[in-house]
Write a protein that holds these residues in place. Structure first.
Motif, PDB file in Angstrom:
ATOM      1  N   LEU A 825       0.813  -1.221   0.000  1.00 15.28           N
ATOM      2  CA  LEU A 825       0.000   0.000   0.000  1.00 15.28           C
ATOM      3  C   LEU A 825       0.842   1.265   0.000  1.00 15.28           C
ATOM      4  CD1 LEU A 825      -2.760  -0.942   2.618  1.00 15.28           C
ATOM      5  CD2 LEU A 825      -2.949  -1.007   0.141  1.00 15.28           C
ATOM      6  N   VAL A 826       1.993   1.224   0.663  1.00 13.08           N
ATOM      7  CA  VAL A 826       2.790   2.434   0.885  1.00 13.08           C
ATOM      8  C   VAL A 826       4.189   2.201   0.337  1.00 13.08           C
ATOM      9  CG1 VAL A 826       3.535   4.126   2.596  1.00 13.08           C
ATOM     10  CG2 VAL A 826       1.467   2.780   2.992  1.00 13.08           C
ATOM     11  N   ASP A 827       4.794   3.264  -0.179  1.00  9.29           N
ATOM     12  CA  ASP A 827       6.177   3.175  -0.658  1.00  9.29           C
ATOM     13  C   ASP A 827       7.101   2.797   0.494  1.00  9.29           C
ATOM     14  OD1 ASP A 827       8.295   3.752  -2.704  1.00  9.29           O
ATOM     15  OD2 ASP A 827       8.848   5.218  -1.164  1.00  9.29           O
ATOM     16  N   VAL A 828       8.019   1.888   0.225  1.00 10.02           N
ATOM     17  CA  VAL A 828       8.854   1.343   1.294  1.00 10.02           C
ATOM     18  C   VAL A 828       9.719   2.429   1.940  1.00 10.02           C
ATOM     19  CG1 VAL A 828      10.676   0.686  -0.339  1.00 10.02           C
ATOM     20  CG2 VAL A 828      10.479  -0.502   1.854  1.00 10.02           C
ATOM     21  N   ASN A 829      10.199   3.378   1.169  1.00 13.65           N
ATOM     22  CA  ASN A 829      11.029   4.441   1.751  1.00 13.65           C
ATOM     23  C   ASN A 829      10.201   5.317   2.685  1.00 13.65           C
ATOM     24  OD1 ASN A 829      13.435   3.704   0.371  1.00 13.65           O
ATOM     25  ND2 ASN A 829      12.601   4.648  -1.492  1.00 13.65           N
ATOM     26  N   PHE A 841      13.386   0.996  17.318  1.00 12.99           N
ATOM     27  CA  PHE A 841      14.401   0.491  16.400  1.00 12.99           C
ATOM     28  C   PHE A 841      14.118  -0.926  15.942  1.00 12.99           C
ATOM     29  CE2 PHE A 841      16.593   3.903  18.679  1.00 12.99           C
ATOM     30  CZ  PHE A 841      17.052   4.632  17.615  1.00 12.99           C
ATOM     31  N   ASP A 842      13.395  -1.704  16.749  1.00 13.93           N
ATOM     32  CA  ASP A 842      13.016  -3.049  16.290  1.00 13.93           C
ATOM     33  C   ASP A 842      12.080  -2.961  15.093  1.00 13.93           C
ATOM     34  OD1 ASP A 842      14.519  -4.078  18.305  1.00 13.93           O
ATOM     35  OD2 ASP A 842      12.822  -4.307  19.701  1.00 13.93           O
ATOM     36  N   LEU A 843      11.150  -2.008  15.151  1.00 11.95           N
ATOM     37  CA  LEU A 843      10.221  -1.818  14.044  1.00 11.95           C
ATOM     38  C   LEU A 843      10.949  -1.298  12.805  1.00 11.95           C
ATOM     39  CD1 LEU A 843       7.187  -2.030  13.438  1.00 11.95           C
ATOM     40  CD2 LEU A 843       6.933   0.350  14.100  1.00 11.95           C
ATOM     41  N   VAL A 844      11.919  -0.422  13.034  1.00 13.57           N
ATOM     42  CA  VAL A 844      12.702   0.112  11.915  1.00 13.57           C
ATOM     43  C   VAL A 844      13.448  -1.009  11.200  1.00 13.57           C
ATOM     44  CG1 VAL A 844      14.579   1.658  11.267  1.00 13.57           C
ATOM     45  CG2 VAL A 844      12.934   2.358  13.007  1.00 13.57           C
ATOM     46  N   ILE A 845      14.075  -1.882  11.971  1.00 16.30           N
ATOM     47  CA  ILE A 845      14.835  -2.982  11.370  1.00 16.30           C
ATOM     48  C   ILE A 845      13.898  -3.936  10.632  1.00 16.30           C
ATOM     49  CG2 ILE A 845      16.248  -5.006  11.930  1.00 16.30           C
ATOM     50  CD1 ILE A 845      17.481  -3.347  14.195  1.00 16.30           C
ATOM     51  N   MET A 846      12.688  -4.157  11.194  1.00 15.78           N
ATOM     52  CA  MET A 846      11.718  -5.056  10.557  1.00 15.78           C
ATOM     53  C   MET A 846      11.297  -4.511   9.184  1.00 15.78           C
ATOM     54  SD  MET A 846       8.155  -6.496  12.151  1.00 15.78           S
ATOM     55  CE  MET A 846       7.312  -4.931  12.035  1.00 15.78           C
ATOM     56  N   VAL A 847      11.096  -3.193   9.096  1.00 12.82           N
ATOM     57  CA  VAL A 847      10.724  -2.589   7.816  1.00 12.82           C
ATOM     58  C   VAL A 847      11.913  -2.580   6.869  1.00 12.82           C
ATOM     59  CG1 VAL A 847       9.932  -0.479   6.702  1.00 12.82           C
ATOM     60  CG2 VAL A 847       8.907  -1.197   8.870  1.00 12.82           C
ATOM     61  N   ALA A 848      13.082  -2.257   7.396  1.00 10.00           N
ATOM     62  CA  ALA A 848      14.262  -2.164   6.542  1.00 10.00           C
ATOM     63  C   ALA A 848      14.601  -3.505   5.909  1.00 10.00           C
ATOM     64  CB  ALA A 848      15.442  -1.637   7.355  1.00 10.00           C
ATOM     65  N   GLU A 849      14.349  -4.575   6.663  1.00 12.86           N
ATOM     66  CA  GLU A 849      14.647  -5.898   6.117  1.00 12.86           C
ATOM     67  C   GLU A 849      13.786  -6.214   4.897  1.00 12.86           C
ATOM     68  OE1 GLU A 849      14.043  -8.418   9.434  1.00 12.86           O
ATOM     69  OE2 GLU A 849      16.063  -8.152  10.254  1.00 12.86           O
ATOM     70  N   LYS A 850      12.561  -5.657   4.846  1.00 11.35           N
ATOM     71  CA  LYS A 850      11.665  -5.903   3.719  1.00 11.35           C
ATOM     72  C   LYS A 850      11.929  -4.966   2.542  1.00 11.35           C
ATOM     73  CE  LYS A 850       9.170  -9.147   5.577  1.00 11.35           C
ATOM     74  NZ  LYS A 850       9.143 -10.524   5.016  1.00 11.35           N
ATOM     75  N   SER A 851      12.773  -3.991   2.751  1.00 11.93           N
ATOM     76  CA  SER A 851      13.048  -3.026   1.690  1.00 11.93           C
ATOM     77  C   SER A 851      14.269  -3.453   0.899  1.00 11.93           C
ATOM     78  CB  SER A 851      13.265  -1.634   2.295  1.00 11.93           C
ATOM     79  OG  SER A 851      14.486  -1.606   3.009  1.00 11.93           O
ATOM     80  N   GLN A 852      14.603  -2.604  -0.060  1.00  7.74           N
ATOM     81  CA  GLN A 852      15.777  -2.876  -0.897  1.00  7.74           C
ATOM     82  C   GLN A 852      17.022  -2.167  -0.368  1.00  7.74           C
ATOM     83  OE1 GLN A 852      15.672  -4.973  -3.507  1.00  7.74           O
ATOM     84  NE2 GLN A 852      13.510  -5.371  -3.058  1.00  7.74           N
ATOM     85  N   LYS A 853      16.925  -1.654   0.862  1.00  5.92           N
ATOM     86  CA  LYS A 853      18.052  -0.912   1.413  1.00  5.92           C
ATOM     87  C   LYS A 853      19.199  -1.860   1.764  1.00  5.92           C
ATOM     88  CE  LYS A 853      15.428   2.951   3.385  1.00  5.92           C
ATOM     89  NZ  LYS A 853      16.120   4.002   2.641  1.00  5.92           N
ATOM     90  N   ASP A 854      20.424  -1.317   1.640  1.00  9.02           N
ATOM     91  CA  ASP A 854      21.632  -2.076   1.960  1.00  9.02           C
ATOM     92  C   ASP A 854      21.861  -2.008   3.465  1.00  9.02           C
ATOM     93  OD1 ASP A 854      24.039  -3.317   2.117  1.00  9.02           O
ATOM     94  OD2 ASP A 854      25.088  -1.984   0.723  1.00  9.02           O
ATOM     95  N   PRO A 855      21.998  -3.155   4.161  1.00 11.89           N
ATOM     96  CA  PRO A 855      22.246  -3.117   5.622  1.00 11.89           C
ATOM     97  C   PRO A 855      23.485  -2.307   5.995  1.00 11.89           C
ATOM     98  CG  PRO A 855      21.694  -5.332   4.904  1.00 11.89           C
ATOM     99  CD  PRO A 855      21.856  -4.518   3.661  1.00 11.89           C
ATOM    100  N   LYS A 856      24.445  -2.229   5.091  1.00 15.81           N
ATOM    101  CA  LYS A 856      25.649  -1.438   5.384  1.00 15.81           C
ATOM    102  C   LYS A 856      25.329   0.040   5.472  1.00 15.81           C
ATOM    103  CE  LYS A 856      28.796  -4.695   3.129  1.00 15.81           C
ATOM    104  NZ  LYS A 856      29.790  -4.890   2.029  1.00 15.81           N
ATOM    105  N   GLU A 857      24.153   0.429   4.937  1.00 18.77           N
ATOM    106  CA  GLU A 857      23.773   1.847   4.989  1.00 18.77           C
ATOM    107  C   GLU A 857      23.010   2.169   6.266  1.00 18.77           C
ATOM    108  OE1 GLU A 857      21.607   2.812   1.511  1.00 18.77           O
ATOM    109  OE2 GLU A 857      23.219   2.298   0.119  1.00 18.77           O
ATOM    110  N   TYR A 858      21.987   1.355   6.577  1.00 21.41           N
ATOM    111  CA  TYR A 858      21.112   1.745   7.688  1.00 21.41           C
ATOM    112  C   TYR A 858      21.574   1.221   9.046  1.00 21.41           C
ATOM    113  CZ  TYR A 858      18.858  -2.901   7.190  1.00 21.41           C
ATOM    114  OH  TYR A 858      18.591  -4.242   7.121  1.00 21.41           O
ATOM    115  N   LEU A 859      22.315   0.113   9.109  1.00 20.01           N
ATOM    116  CA  LEU A 859      22.733  -0.400  10.418  1.00 20.01           C
ATOM    117  C   LEU A 859      23.707   0.535  11.134  1.00 20.01           C
ATOM    118  CD1 LEU A 859      23.044  -4.267   9.826  1.00 20.01           C
ATOM    119  CD2 LEU A 859      21.328  -3.023  11.155  1.00 20.01           C
ATOM    120  N   PRO A 860      24.785   1.056  10.474  1.00 22.34           N
ATOM    121  CA  PRO A 860      25.652   2.014  11.190  1.00 22.34           C
ATOM    122  C   PRO A 860      24.877   3.244  11.678  1.00 22.34           C
ATOM    123  CG  PRO A 860      26.708   1.243   9.188  1.00 22.34           C
ATOM    124  CD  PRO A 860      25.305   0.733   9.147  1.00 22.34           C
TER     125      PRO A 860
END
Length: 1282
Positions: A825-829, A841-860
């Motif tokens: 329904l909503v754009d992943v970004n 942050f748990d919710l953020v990681i849950m959403v980020a895992e479903k996106s096309q984002k690179d973990p090297k970008e959002y985890l640091p």
């Protein structure tokens, strides 16, 4: 005629131009029998005799077949053109050309296989024994070709040869075994019709002009049973009449038959079969179609018994509401009735749902008029037997052998449709004598009434009279195959019945007679009688034209008769409402029509008048109008499927098309919604792409009150989500789907404080959470997302709760599924940003895992945030998400060490107002924010507001400068007092501010500052004199006893002011007179231009060129054409440029198009300028009189009065009454007409251009309430009129 038969007639033709009949005899004589003189003239004789005579369709040529097997072509004056042998060896001019593609043995033979190459050609059999051997002649409809069928002397078989108009052989038919004598060329010209006896059947065959066979159909008789005497086409090539006669039988005369065949969708239907019996006096002599009326058939029998039949097309359909077997349509095909149940399947003809096989040919079909059993049928055959087919209530009926499934069954498929069974067979016996003259189709218009009785129309013994028979079933006799119908009553009808229609609602039968009168028959009356149909006004109803289709319905509560002629004229009672209707059908309160403009229109007749229907049929439909839709060319209505919104149309070729008319669809949806049948309405709307907003907009109050019913009926998460996604904040009953029926309860929808989409989302979400939150989890998430603004944070929180609290229910939605659905329904970004905004942050990681984002970008980034203090962490997140207001709130709680960062953020994002609310007014932070806010406002040149902010925070120096910049000298002095300014410093400040006030022409305020704060009284008086504040200056002179200033400054100042006023008035007067005279010249030139326009009839008048070159004055039409383009450009400009362009448009330059408007504008300004100086002059006059300057005062008063008098007398001449009237009712404008413009020209009214500034045309008004003159000089000025 000779008794040996040599003088028998072989041809006859009526020649209307000569008013005679041309007769050809076998002896060879050609006779003309004149009607007027009753004389017979022999115009020629052929010695060898004649075997046939045939005139061309245009009666310009006549073709004779002689006894010597020759053809003679003659003119209408019987001048021979040419003579040819019938039997020719050549093929003709259209002989086929061999292109050298090998022999027949080596060519491809298709499905016949290679053995076709070795097959020997079948020997052509000779003509039948009953063939008279005479030639048969038939012309093509345009008269360019003629076909001749003759027996070949070599083979004894018939051949068809096609000859041109000049008797040049065109082609010869291929060898056809068993070809018979009947011959008819289709008037449209594409086929020649004949008959052929084949080894196992008897066919009607078609030949092309080149002699090749092109299709056939089989006659419903055994081989050798009948012979075809004649074939004949009607005028429009739609019906083929076949005259048949049984071959000689032992001990009885042969039976005669006439069959009418039509074609549709490449299938030939036997529509009517007329049985004339075997009596000698009933034997047919002649059969002929009318040349003018295409569906009139003339028949002459042996005993001089003449019959003519008028046929018209009708559709036999069953209509009902409460029956399972509705929308059945029956088609006659010989002894078969093809029935299509359109409620179950739309089967293209000639296929059908099932077929009924009878023993004799069918002539009529009548569906039961009772709506509860509208699928039952009564069938009348050629032997006047009525077969009644009914649907059984129980499913365990024995299969009827006369009923056979068609396209919906067989081949291993199970039919999902019920079929009827033969219930009873009735013999119709009206007591007729079998020896009477035979009248085939003596019973017609069979109607099955709701009380199971029958109404049928018969022929009276007297000509042009009919009989209405009401038949009821006799008591059942056990073991009888046939039952009898008793004659309840017979009513004589004074005229031929043309149409008959029945209304089961009002128990009425309406009959239309040949004289167009309408009779009414009430079958349930105690004494049924035929009476004239009366309209609401009490007049006997009579159609203006004969209608081929009639129907009874209600319009606006009144029972009316609808009629449609064969010329597409549509009548309601005796009112013609349209002239382009090709077909119509009624369904409940709806009327559906198809038009010649290829549209299908639907009208609700419930609250519509006949006049409104007439207007609706003649007007152009508005956009989004649900009454009209386009259809294929030539479509006509077959039936309407009740409760299914289907309208079945048939194309001219015969194929079917199904449409769902918007009006019927919406009406049915509204009925379902009113009955709270949400599931049926939703499925129909989804299937037919009706916007789902209508579910709510139809009746918002009812929808909200029954929201749980809606959810339970839909009972599908996907369907509920689909409903959510289509919601819009728009009332679709006013835009896309305006109500079809004016009777709809249009209660004003209560506009809730909450928006429509948000209201529905909240109410449905609450209901779903109460019913089953686990089942409707995805729909609840959709409700949050669909709101405006979307509640994404709430939706994410619910997904997070699903992850924390895993449900043991197997069917429950998991957090993974819910999150995946949210991402749909909503754009992943966007969802990632919202999850970050929850600070979880748990919710953020849950959403980020479903996106096309690179973990090297959002985890640091997330790890850095985790290490921060809570408030600073949230500040960083809000700043990243550009939620600066929230970021300020969190940063303000981080302590004073982060205040510099806080202040920088405030300055960068201009969040001063929000920042001031976060700190108490007593803190240093509040003062620093106010200082920065003040500087920001000063940059925006909002000096006074900046000064107030700075003064409130105690920053008085900056506040003083800001007040000085804003011109608020009182506040500036207050700030100086708060700063403890000395007297000298305060005096310097006052002089500075006074200088600024003088620049702003505020002399009185500047004088006050100088007097009170610098104590320089002389300068204060001088400032007042500069500003012409005479009385205030006198007050200060006398207050400080400086009478010397009167002589040095005051008196010279008032004398100078008097001279200045005189010069101003003189310049205004001179300019006024000059412009007034110029305006008069411009108007005279325009009047001459208008007179020239009236006198000059030619489109080009040389006087206009002369006029435009000498004076540049043009008419309004010229001005419009010249400035229309510039106007379109001006409209797109900015307001500043537009004002500049308008000033440029009203130019004072001589000869400019709008010079008169510019003069009016500047003259108005002159008047207003002079009128505005009266107050200043009055004050000046008082001072002049006070100090003895009577002469100067009198001169000034006299001159001003003279100028005012001049302007007052000139105003009616400049702003004439006609001009001011034109400003109210312009000659040229949106409300003007051609007649009003011409009347204005004839009255020689001035043509006023359509200007935007209409106030220019209104005269300025002088202010006469102001008493400005002094009485001292009144007596000396009496010679001036008031």
């Amino acid at each position: 005629m000779p008794k040996d038969g040599s003088g028998c007639i072989v041809g006859m033709e009526y020649l209307p131009e000569l008013e005679c009949v041309c007769v050809a005899t076998a002896a060879g004589d050609i006779l003309l029998c004149y009607f007027s003189t009753k004389q017979v003239e022999c115009v020629g004789t052929v010695d060898s005799g004649l075997s046939a005579m045939s005139w061309s369709p245009d009666q310009e040529l006549v073709l004779l077949a002689t006894g010597q097997q020759t053809l003679i072509m003659m003119t209408r004056d019987f001048e021979p053109i040419t003579e040819k042998q019938i039997h020719q060896d050549e093929f003709g001019e259209g002989k086929f050309i061999t292109v050298g593609w090998g022999k027949k043995e080596t060519q491809f033979h298709g499905s016949e296989g290679k053995q076709a190459a070795q097959r020997k050609q079948t020997e052509v059999l000779p003509a039948s024994s009953w063939d008279d051997g005479k030639p048969r002649v038939t012309w093509r409809g345009d008269g360019q070709f003629v076909a001749v069928s003759a027996v070949c002397p070599d083979t004894g078989a018939r051949k068809v040869r096609v000859w041109s108009r000049e008797l040049m052989l065109q082609s010869t038919s291929e060898p056809i075994s068993g070809l018979e004598q009947a011959l008819a060329w289709k008037p449209s010209g594409n086929l020649i019709t004949s008959t052929q006896e084949k080894p196992n059947r008897h066919d009607v065959v078609f030949l092309e002009k080149n002699g090749l066979l092109h299709g056939e159909f089989t006659l419903p008789f055994q081989k050798g049973q009948v012979k075809v005497n004649e074939l004949t086409w009607n005028a429009d090539s739609t019906v083929l009449a076949v005259w048949l006669e049984e071959l000689k039988t032992v001990n009885s005369n042969p039976n005669s038959y006439v069959q009418l065949w039509t074609t549709g969708n490449y299938h030939w239907y036997l529509k009517q079969s007329l049985h004339f019996g075997n009596l000698e006096k009933n034997k047919l002599v002649s059969l002929l179609w009318d040349s003018v009326l295409p569906y009139r058939l003339h028949i002459l029998c042996q005993g001089w018994h003449y019959l003519f039949y008028d046929w018209h097309w009708t559709t036999d359909r069953g209509m009902g509401e409460n029956s399972k077997h509705v929308a059945n349509v029956a088609v006659i095909d010989g002894a078969k009735v093809l029935v299509t149940a359109f409620q179950h399947a739309v089967v293209p003809p000639p296929m059908c749902t099932y077929e009924l096989q009878l023993k004799q040919a069918v002539n009529q079909i009548a569906f039961h008029t009772d709506p509860k059993c509208s699928g039952d049928m009564a069938i009348l055959d050629a032997d006047n037997k009525i077969y009644v087919y009914r649907y059984s209530e129980s499913q365990s009926m024995v299969k009827d052998p006369t009923v056979k499934l068609g396209a919906t069954g067989g081949n291993g498929f199970k039919a999902n449709v019920e079929i009827p069974h033969l219930d009873k067979t009735y013999r119709v016996d009206l007591g007729c004598n079998t020896n009477e003259v035979m009248n085939p189709l003596g019973l017609r218009f069979l109607t099955w009434l709701p009380d199971d009785s029958f109404v049928v129309v018969g022929q009276d013994q007297q000509a042009a009279r009919s009989v209405l028979h009401h038949l009821t079933a006799a008591p059942h006799v056990t073991g009888a195959e046939e039952e009898h119908l008793n004659l309840r009553l017979s009513l004589s009808v004074a005229g031929e019945v043309i149409t008959l229609c029945c209304s089961p609602v009002t128990k009425t039968v309406a009959l239309q007679l040949a004289d167009r009168r309408i009779l009414k028959y009430l079958w349930e009356a105690s004494t049924p009688v035929l009476e004239p149909w009366q309209t609401s006004s009490g007049c006997a109803l009579q159609f203006p034209h004969l209608c081929m289709q009639t129907s009874i319905t209600r319009i606006g509560g009144e029972e009316v008769i609808l009629g449609l002629t064969d010329r597409c004229r549509f009548f309601v009672n005796d009112t013609e409402v349209a002239s382009n209707i090709t077909s119509f059908a009624t369904y409940n309160e709806f009327l559906l029509v198809t038009t010649n403009s290829h549209t299908c229109q639907c009208f609700c007749l419930k609250n519509m008048s006949v006049k409104a229907l007439q207007v609706a049929l003649s007007s152009v439909a508005a956009p989004n109008n649900e009454t009209l839709r386009k259809v294929e060319r030539g479509s006509r209505i077959i039936t309407v499927v009740p409760q299914d919104t289907k309208v079945v149309l048939q194309m001219p070729r015969g194929n079917l098309e199904t449409v769902h008319h918007r009006a019927l669809v919406l009406a049915q949806i509204r009925k379902w919604l009113d009955r709270l049948m949400f599931r049926e309405a939703f499925q129909c709307m989804r299937k037919l792409r009706i916007n789902l907003n209508l579910l709510y907009d139809h009746n918002p109050k009812v929808f909200l009150e029954n929201i749980e019913t809606f959810i339970k009926q839909i009972d599908s998460v996907n369907y509920i989500n689909l409903f959510f996604t289509e919601l819009k904040d728009e009332d679709f009953t006013k835009t896309m789907y305006p109500s079809l029926s004016s009777s709809r309860n249009d209660q004003p929808h209560q506009q809730p404080e909450q928006k429509k989409v948000n209201l529905i989302c909240d109410v449905m979400r609450v209901a779903m959470e109460c019913i089953d939150p686990q089942k409707y989890c995805l729909s609840i998430l959709t409700a949050h997302v669909k709101k405006n603004p979307p509640e994404l944070e709430t939706a994410l929180q619910k997904v997070h709760n699903l992850r924390e609290n895993v449900s043991p229910n197997v069917g429950a939605v998991s957090a993974e599924e819910a999150l995946k659905y949210l991402l749909f329904l909503v754009d992943v970004n966007e969802l990632y940003d919202y999850s970050l905004g929850t600070y979880d942050f748990d919710l953020v990681i849950m959403v980020a895992e479903k996106s096309q984002k690179d973990p090297k970008e959002y985890l640091p980034f997330l790890n850095t945030l985790r290490k921060m203090e809570t408030n600073y962490q949230r500040y960083t997140i809000d700043k990243y998400l550009k939620r600066y207001t929230k970021a300020l709130g969190h940063l303000s709680k981080c302590g004073p060490e982060h205040f510099s960062e806080f202040l920088n953020l405030v300055k960068d994002q201009s969040l001063y107002c929000e920042a001031l609310k976060l700190y108490p007014s007593s803190t240093q932070e509040y003062k620093d924010i106010s200082s920065a806010y003040g500087e920001y406002l000063i940059q925006k040149q909002l000096y006074e507001q900046a000064a107030l902010i700075l003064a409130r925070a105690g920053i008085f120096e900056k506040a003083l400068d800001a007040f000085l910049s804003s011109g608020s000298w009182q506040q500036a002095l207050c700030m100086a007092s708060r700063l403890g300014y000395t007297k000298e410093k305060l005096s310097s400040l006052a002089r500075t501010m006074a200088g600024k006030l003088v620049e702003q022409r505020k002399h009185a305020e500047a004088a006050m500052l100088v007097e009170q704060y610098t104590e320089d009284y002389e300068e204060a008086v001088i400032l007042l004199l500069e500003g012409a504040f005479w009385e205030e200056a006198l007050r200060l002179i006398h207050k400080y006893d400086r009478l010397d200033i009167l002589e040095t400054n005051f008196k010279p100042a008032i004398i100078e002011a008097q001279k200045s006023q005189l010069m101003f008035l003189d310049s205004q007067k001179t300019a006024f007179l000059r412009r007034k005279s110029r305006l008069q010249v411009v108007r005279e030139l325009k009047e001459k231009a208008c007179e020239s326009l009236q006198d000059c009839e030619a489109p080009y008048c040389p006087e206009f060129d002369l006029l435009s070159e000498t004076s540049s004055v043009v008419t309004h039409s010229d001005m419009s054409s010249r400035y229309s383009h510039s106007n379109s450009r001006i409209s797109a400009r900015s307001s500043k440029n537009r004002r500049k362009a308008e000033r440029k448009r009203y130019s004072l330059k001589e000869g400019s198009p709008f010079e008169d408007m510019a003069l009016l504008e500047i003259l108005g300004e002159n008047v207003r300028a002079v009128d505005s100086v009266k107050g200043d002059v009055h004050v000046l006059l008082k001072q002049l009189v006070l100090f003895g300057f009577d002469e100067q005062a009198e001169g000034l008063q006299q001159f001003l009065e003279e100028v005012l008098q001049l302007m007052e007398t000139s105003i009616p001449e400049i702003w004439t009454p006609a001009l001011q009237q034109s400003s109210l009712n312009p000659v040229l404008g949106p409300n003007s007409t051609a007649n009003s413009i011409m009347a204005a020209y004839q009255q020689k009214r001035m043509v006023v251009p359509a200007v935007q500034d209409s106030e220019l045309l209104i005269a300025p008004k002088l202010n006469k309430s102001l008493q400005w003159k002094l009485h001292l000089f009144q007596s000396r000025n009496n010679e001036f009129p008031e």
